[in-house]
Design an enzyme around this catalytic site. Structure first.
Site, PDB file in Angstrom:
ATOM      1  N   GLY A  46     -12.852  34.141  14.879  1.00  0.00           N
ATOM      2  CA  GLY A  46     -13.239  35.207  13.950  1.00  0.00           C
ATOM      3  C   GLY A  46     -14.689  35.135  13.514  1.00  0.00           C
ATOM      4  N   CYS A  48     -15.920  33.597  11.074  1.00  0.00           N
ATOM      5  CA  CYS A  48     -16.313  32.250  10.640  1.00  0.00           C
ATOM      6  C   CYS A  48     -16.949  31.461  11.782  1.00  0.00           C
ATOM      7  N   LYS A  57     -24.215  27.196   9.356  1.00  0.00           N
ATOM      8  CA  LYS A  57     -24.383  25.795   8.947  1.00  0.00           C
ATOM      9  C   LYS A  57     -25.156  25.002   9.986  1.00  0.00           C
ATOM     10  N   ILE A 189     -25.314  34.823   1.606  1.00  0.00           N
ATOM     11  CA  ILE A 189     -25.958  34.938   2.924  1.00  0.00           C
ATOM     12  C   ILE A 189     -27.476  35.032   2.785  1.00  0.00           C
ATOM     13  N   GLY A 271     -23.282  41.948   0.761  1.00  0.00           N
ATOM     14  CA  GLY A 271     -21.845  41.839   0.611  1.00  0.00           C
ATOM     15  C   GLY A 271     -21.095  42.209   1.876  1.00  0.00           C
ATOM     16  N   ARG A 272     -19.780  42.051   1.829  1.00  0.00           N
ATOM     17  CA  ARG A 272     -18.929  42.370   2.983  1.00  0.00           C
ATOM     18  C   ARG A 272     -17.790  43.275   2.547  1.00  0.00           C
ATOM     19  N   ASP A 312      -9.931  37.612   4.267  1.00  0.00           N
ATOM     20  CA  ASP A 312     -10.910  38.514   3.639  1.00  0.00           C
ATOM     21  C   ASP A 312     -10.332  39.903   3.374  1.00  0.00           C
ATOM     22  N   ALA A 320     -13.484  31.167   4.086  1.00  0.00           N
ATOM     23  CA  ALA A 320     -12.652  30.757   5.213  1.00  0.00           C
ATOM     24  C   ALA A 320     -11.497  29.851   4.774  1.00  0.00           C
ATOM     25  N   HIS A 444     -20.428   2.442  -5.472  1.00  0.00           N
ATOM     26  CA  HIS A 444     -21.795   2.416  -6.000  1.00  0.00           C
ATOM     27  C   HIS A 444     -22.764   1.991  -4.906  1.00  0.00           C
TER      28      HIS A 444
HETATM   29  P1  FAD Z   1     -12.358  36.986  10.151  1.00  0.00           P
HETATM   30  O1  FAD Z   1     -12.919  35.633  10.346  1.00  0.00           O
HETATM   31  O2  FAD Z   1     -13.281  38.098   9.803  1.00  0.00           O
HETATM   32  O3  FAD Z   1     -11.575  37.353  11.487  1.00  0.00           O
HETATM   33  C1  FAD Z   1     -11.010  38.585  11.699  1.00  0.00           C
HETATM   34  C2  FAD Z   1     -10.768  38.783  13.179  1.00  0.00           C
HETATM   35  O4  FAD Z   1      -9.966  39.936  13.355  1.00  0.00           O
HETATM   36  C3  FAD Z   1     -12.030  39.002  13.984  1.00  0.00           C
HETATM   37  O5  FAD Z   1     -12.020  38.186  15.140  1.00  0.00           O
HETATM   38  C4  FAD Z   1     -11.959  40.485  14.369  1.00  0.00           C
HETATM   39  O6  FAD Z   1     -12.554  40.762  15.615  1.00  0.00           O
HETATM   40  C5  FAD Z   1     -10.443  40.706  14.434  1.00  0.00           C
HETATM   41  N1  FAD Z   1      -9.997  42.085  14.214  1.00  0.00           N
HETATM   42  C6  FAD Z   1     -10.374  42.932  13.226  1.00  0.00           C
HETATM   43  N2  FAD Z   1      -9.695  44.098  13.338  1.00  0.00           N
HETATM   44  C7  FAD Z   1      -8.879  43.967  14.414  1.00  0.00           C
HETATM   45  C8  FAD Z   1      -7.924  44.821  15.033  1.00  0.00           C
HETATM   46  N3  FAD Z   1      -7.644  46.033  14.576  1.00  0.00           N
HETATM   47  N4  FAD Z   1      -7.280  44.368  16.124  1.00  0.00           N
HETATM   48  C9  FAD Z   1      -7.525  43.151  16.622  1.00  0.00           C
HETATM   49  N5  FAD Z   1      -8.400  42.298  16.070  1.00  0.00           N
HETATM   50  C10 FAD Z   1      -9.070  42.700  14.974  1.00  0.00           C
HETATM   51  N6  FAD Z   1     -16.852  31.126   4.401  1.00  0.00           N
HETATM   52  C11 FAD Z   1     -16.720  29.834   4.032  1.00  0.00           C
HETATM   53  O7  FAD Z   1     -15.664  29.469   3.513  1.00  0.00           O
HETATM   54  N7  FAD Z   1     -17.735  28.935   4.229  1.00  0.00           N
HETATM   55  C12 FAD Z   1     -18.909  29.294   4.782  1.00  0.00           C
HETATM   56  O8  FAD Z   1     -19.797  28.460   4.955  1.00  0.00           O
HETATM   57  C13 FAD Z   1     -19.085  30.645   5.172  1.00  0.00           C
HETATM   58  N8  FAD Z   1     -20.235  31.045   5.729  1.00  0.00           N
HETATM   59  C14 FAD Z   1     -20.370  32.346   6.128  1.00  0.00           C
HETATM   60  C15 FAD Z   1     -21.580  32.745   6.687  1.00  0.00           C
HETATM   61  C16 FAD Z   1     -21.750  34.055   7.099  1.00  0.00           C
HETATM   62  C17 FAD Z   1     -23.053  34.475   7.719  1.00  0.00           C
HETATM   63  C18 FAD Z   1     -20.680  34.977   6.969  1.00  0.00           C
HETATM   64  C19 FAD Z   1     -20.823  36.384   7.461  1.00  0.00           C
HETATM   65  C20 FAD Z   1     -19.469  34.597   6.415  1.00  0.00           C
HETATM   66  C21 FAD Z   1     -19.310  33.267   5.968  1.00  0.00           C
HETATM   67  N9  FAD Z   1     -18.135  32.841   5.369  1.00  0.00           N
HETATM   68  C22 FAD Z   1     -18.006  31.546   4.962  1.00  0.00           C
HETATM   69  C23 FAD Z   1     -16.987  33.748   5.175  1.00  0.00           C
HETATM   70  C24 FAD Z   1     -15.948  33.530   6.289  1.00  0.00           C
HETATM   71  O9  FAD Z   1     -16.553  33.761   7.537  1.00  0.00           O
HETATM   72  C25 FAD Z   1     -14.776  34.464   6.076  1.00  0.00           C
HETATM   73  O10 FAD Z   1     -14.248  34.278   4.781  1.00  0.00           O
HETATM   74  C26 FAD Z   1     -13.676  34.177   7.083  1.00  0.00           C
HETATM   75  O11 FAD Z   1     -14.137  34.303   8.402  1.00  0.00           O
HETATM   76  C27 FAD Z   1     -12.493  35.121   6.851  1.00  0.00           C
HETATM   77  O12 FAD Z   1     -11.490  34.850   7.776  1.00  0.00           O
HETATM   78  P2  FAD Z   1     -10.432  35.942   8.199  1.00  0.00           P
HETATM   79  O13 FAD Z   1      -9.468  35.228   9.068  1.00  0.00           O
HETATM   80  O14 FAD Z   1      -9.937  36.649   7.013  1.00  0.00           O
HETATM   81  O15 FAD Z   1     -11.224  37.032   9.051  1.00  0.00           O
HETATM   82  P1  NAD Z   2     -22.727  38.324  -1.824  1.00  0.00           P
HETATM   83  O1  NAD Z   2     -21.762  39.166  -2.550  1.00  0.00           O
HETATM   84  O2  NAD Z   2     -22.622  36.856  -1.910  1.00  0.00           O
HETATM   85  O3  NAD Z   2     -24.210  38.699  -2.271  1.00  0.00           O
HETATM   86  C1  NAD Z   2     -24.708  39.993  -2.165  1.00  0.00           C
HETATM   87  C2  NAD Z   2     -25.916  40.083  -3.079  1.00  0.00           C
HETATM   88  O4  NAD Z   2     -26.586  41.281  -2.806  1.00  0.00           O
HETATM   89  C3  NAD Z   2     -25.554  40.091  -4.559  1.00  0.00           C
HETATM   90  O5  NAD Z   2     -26.358  39.159  -5.215  1.00  0.00           O
HETATM   91  C4  NAD Z   2     -25.832  41.520  -4.981  1.00  0.00           C
HETATM   92  O6  NAD Z   2     -26.223  41.628  -6.329  1.00  0.00           O
HETATM   93  C5  NAD Z   2     -26.958  41.873  -4.045  1.00  0.00           C
HETATM   94  N1  NAD Z   2     -27.115  43.303  -3.774  1.00  0.00           N
HETATM   95  C6  NAD Z   2     -26.156  44.228  -3.575  1.00  0.00           C
HETATM   96  N2  NAD Z   2     -26.716  45.433  -3.303  1.00  0.00           N
HETATM   97  C7  NAD Z   2     -28.054  45.245  -3.330  1.00  0.00           C
HETATM   98  C8  NAD Z   2     -29.164  46.094  -3.117  1.00  0.00           C
HETATM   99  N3  NAD Z   2     -29.004  47.378  -2.830  1.00  0.00           N
HETATM  100  N4  NAD Z   2     -30.410  45.575  -3.231  1.00  0.00           N
HETATM  101  C9  NAD Z   2     -30.575  44.255  -3.529  1.00  0.00           C
HETATM  102  N5  NAD Z   2     -29.556  43.410  -3.731  1.00  0.00           N
HETATM  103  C10 NAD Z   2     -28.316  43.891  -3.630  1.00  0.00           C
HETATM  104  O7  NAD Z   2     -22.655  38.828  -0.307  1.00  0.00           O
HETATM  105  P2  NAD Z   2     -23.268  38.226   1.030  1.00  0.00           P
HETATM  106  O8  NAD Z   2     -24.366  37.282   0.723  1.00  0.00           O
HETATM  107  O9  NAD Z   2     -23.530  39.394   1.906  1.00  0.00           O
HETATM  108  O10 NAD Z   2     -22.048  37.424   1.600  1.00  0.00           O
HETATM  109  C11 NAD Z   2     -20.795  38.081   1.816  1.00  0.00           C
HETATM  110  C12 NAD Z   2     -19.655  37.162   1.581  1.00  0.00           C
HETATM  111  O11 NAD Z   2     -19.512  36.260   2.673  1.00  0.00           O
HETATM  112  C13 NAD Z   2     -19.818  36.253   0.365  1.00  0.00           C
HETATM  113  O12 NAD Z   2     -19.455  36.907  -0.826  1.00  0.00           O
HETATM  114  C14 NAD Z   2     -18.877  35.139   0.693  1.00  0.00           C
HETATM  115  O13 NAD Z   2     -17.572  35.528   0.365  1.00  0.00           O
HETATM  116  C15 NAD Z   2     -19.009  35.030   2.205  1.00  0.00           C
HETATM  117  N6  NAD Z   2     -19.958  33.931   2.545  1.00  0.00           N
HETATM  118  C16 NAD Z   2     -19.659  32.669   2.150  1.00  0.00           C
HETATM  119  C17 NAD Z   2     -20.525  31.647   2.450  1.00  0.00           C
HETATM  120  C18 NAD Z   2     -20.173  30.256   2.011  1.00  0.00           C
HETATM  121  O14 NAD Z   2     -19.013  30.019   1.690  1.00  0.00           O
HETATM  122  N7  NAD Z   2     -21.113  29.317   1.991  1.00  0.00           N
HETATM  123  C19 NAD Z   2     -21.707  31.895   3.125  1.00  0.00           C
HETATM  124  C20 NAD Z   2     -21.982  33.187   3.508  1.00  0.00           C
HETATM  125  C21 NAD Z   2     -21.097  34.208   3.212  1.00  0.00           C
END
Ligand code: FAD
Ligand code: NAD
Length: 463
Positions: A46, A48, A57, A189, A271-272, A312, A320, A444
């Site tokens: 997915g 992640c 990371k 992000i 955001g997402r 999500d 994740a 320690h």
């Molecule tokens: P996803 O991982 O989004 O997987 C969904 C899957 O479903 C995808 O493969 C997609 O192709 C498939 N799909 C969608 N619709 C359909 C359909 N109709 N039919 C078939 N397949 C379909 N979270 C953390 O906890 N730690 C982190 O460090 C972290 N870093 C992140 C960094 C970035 C840049 C981003 C974008 C996200 C990060 N996240 C992090 C968030 C994390 O990636 C998500 O919370 C996690 O992947 C959600 O898992 P999920 O299984 O809900 O969905």
């Molecule tokens: P986020 O919700 O963390 O941050 C979005 C930021 O954009 C907020 O601070 C918001 O105020 C700002 N914003 C919104 N609209 C704006 C605009 N028009 N102009 C300027 N700023 C604006 O969302 P993200 O950083 O896109 O990440 C999405 C999600 O993915 C996170 O909420 C988190 O759930 C997941 N994620 C997790 C990790 C991790 O666990 N380390 C890392 C990356 C992503």
């Protein structure tokens, strides 16, 4: 499984192969349920694995190496100026990190007898889904688990079709290291990838709409990170919105409230959004809410008794590890086990430099709820291990119930906070008391001692 006429019949059809989906599928298989995963990419992992947690990371690790080498100069060690070769860096990230984990997941699926079907799943009813794509077929199921995840949100009214305007997926591909990078959004992000690009050499301007980075997170934890970002980034504009983006030659011109700038690339990280559209949910009883999230109960059940949802697509926090836990719960409930998503905390980590991590109740939430709490703050300035690392820019915070002494929340900022928070999560989840933490021997010299010391200071406060 009956394969005739391209109709697959299974106990459980999991839609989406991310952390929520694969955790659910593996647990279903373990519990003896015949299970398939339908994933658009015909692969597990997915967002992640392929475009999120793992590649980001990997880049942040490289950024940390560069920053540590820079810090080493203060300690009398000079490695010289770093030279970054993008091809080997991309190869390492894609093949030796992401590729290796992907092969691992595929192997687990094979061992457990979980078939991964490639294609887009659309529900035709509460018992059947259609798979669209190269291998069209139908899947009849007793239960389905929706784990379709989320996708990057677009900037409302500012769509610009240019490959210089990137979402996180494009940014992680690391096409180049732009000289001038505009990051829109100061959340997870924006900060993680903004720091990664800054360490690799980009001059980063970050624009955040609210009046602080990481809105909603304890300000005491954000402060050391904000200070670091001020050094690392070219500019930080808080309380600012981008009002226009336009292509100008081979660059992007951006206007913010009362200012403007020209950038080689723009990263939009605002955001997402849940991926619940086009799933055919109208053919089931699943009813997404106004923000398109699928509502579930503590057993991950939707309004349709045959259909569960995890990850999500079910709401925040979109993390994740929450998706994985929900996946296991859904599988166990389907298998008839008394399981529930009854976790007290979902810990969170922002993997920046310094890392910010928290779990459970915050001081702000307690104040808002009018709940009395006791708070201890242990600065890292006098922590032995922090000094030996040359990293005193940390803080460990403990929030406890004044009557029972139970640990209600933990916040940590500093290098390694992402690992340290596990102890805090365990303390809150297992209803440990401040005395338990203070009385546990911590090795320690370690940063984990700051948790014990924060607990000791709370005991002293208590008399
Ligand atoms: P996803 O991982 O989004 O997987 C969904 C899957 O479903 C995808 O493969 C997609 O192709 C498939 N799909 C969608 N619709 C359909 C359909 N109709 N039919 C078939 N397949 C379909 N979270 C953390 O906890 N730690 C982190 O460090 C972290 N870093 C992140 C960094 C970035 C840049 C981003 C974008 C996200 C990060 N996240 C992090 C968030 C994390 O990636 C998500 O919370 C996690 O992947 C959600 O898992 P999920 O299984 O809900 O969905
Ligand atoms: P986020 O919700 O963390 O941050 C979005 C930021 O954009 C907020 O601070 C918001 O105020 C700002 N914003 C919104 N609209 C704006 C605009 N028009 N102009 C300027 N700023 C604006 O969302 P993200 O950083 O896109 O990440 C999405 C999600 O993915 C996170 O909420 C988190 O759930 C997941 N994620 C997790 C990790 C991790 O666990 N380390 C890392 C990356 C992503």
């Amino acid at each position: 499984m009956v394969m005739g006429d391209l109709v697959v019949e299974v106990d459980v059809a999991v839609v989406g192969g991310g952390p929520g989906g694969y955790s659910a599928a593996f647990r279903c298989a373990e519990l003896g349920l015949e299970t398939v995963v339908v994933d658009s990419g015909k692969r597990l992992g997915g967002a992640c694995l392929w475009e999120g947690c793992i590649p980001s990371k990997a880049l942040l690790h490289v950024a940390a190496l560069i920053e540590d080498a820079e810090r080493a100069r203060d300690l009398g060690v000079d490695f010289g100026e770093p030279r970054v070769a993008l091809d080997p860096l991309r190869k390492w990230k894609d093949e030796r990190v992401v590729g290796r984990l992907a092969r691992g997941l595929a192997a687990v699926a094979k061992t457990r007898g979980v078939e991964v079907i490639g294609g887009r799943a659309v529900f035709e009813s509460s018992r059947e889904l259609r798979v669209e794509g190269e291998e069209p077929q139908k899947v009849r199921f007793k239960h389905a688990i929706i784990a379709t995840g989320s996708a990057p949100a677009a900037l409302p009214g500012l769509a610009l079709a240019s490959d210089r305007v990137m979402d996180s997926t494009a940014a992680l591909e690391l096409a180049d290291i732009p000289e001038r990078l505009l990051v829109i959004g100061g959340g997870y992000i924006g900060l993680e990838l903004g720091q990664a690009y800054a360490a690799l050499g980009s001059a980063v301007t970050l624009v955040e709409m609210t009046d602080g980075l990481l809105p909603g997170v304890d300000r005491a934890l954000v402060q050391p990170l904000a200070r670091r970002c001020e050094k690392l980034f070219d500019k930080i504009r808080l309380g600012t919105k981008v009002t226009s983006l336009a292509e100008k030659g081979s660059a992007i011109e951006a206007r913010f409230d009362g200012d403007d700038g020209v950038f080689d690339r723009v990263l939009v990280a605002v955001g997402r959004r849940p991926a619940s559209a086009g799933l055919g949910l109208e053919n089931t009883r699943v009813n997404p809410d106004a923000r398109s999230f699928i509502t579930v109960d503590d057993r991950c059940r939707t309004a349709d008794r045959a259909i569960y949802a995890v990850g999500d697509v079910t709401g925040e926090p979109m993390l994740a590890h929450r998706a994985m836990r929900q996946g296991k719960v859904a599988a166990e409930v389907i298998a008839g086990r008394p399981s529930a998503f009854d976790n007290v905390v979902v810990p969170a980590v922002v993997f920046t430099d310094p890392e910010v991590a928290w779990c459970g109740l915050t001081e702000f939430e307690a104040a808002r709820a009018g709940r009395a709490v006791r708070v201890a703050k242990r600065e890292w300035a006098a922590a032995g291990r922090a000094l030996t690392l040359g990293r005193t820019d940390g803080l460990t915070k403990l929030i406890a119930d004044p009557d029972s002494g139970r640990v209600l929340g933990v916040g940590i900022v500093g290098p390694g906070a992402g690992e340290l928070i596990a102890e805090g999560a365990l303390a809150v989840e297992a209803a440990l008391t401040v005395e338990d933490l203070a009385g546990t021997i911590h090795t320690h010299p370690t940063l984990s001692e700051t948790l014990m010391e924060a607990a000791e200071s709370l005991l002293r406060q208590g008399g």
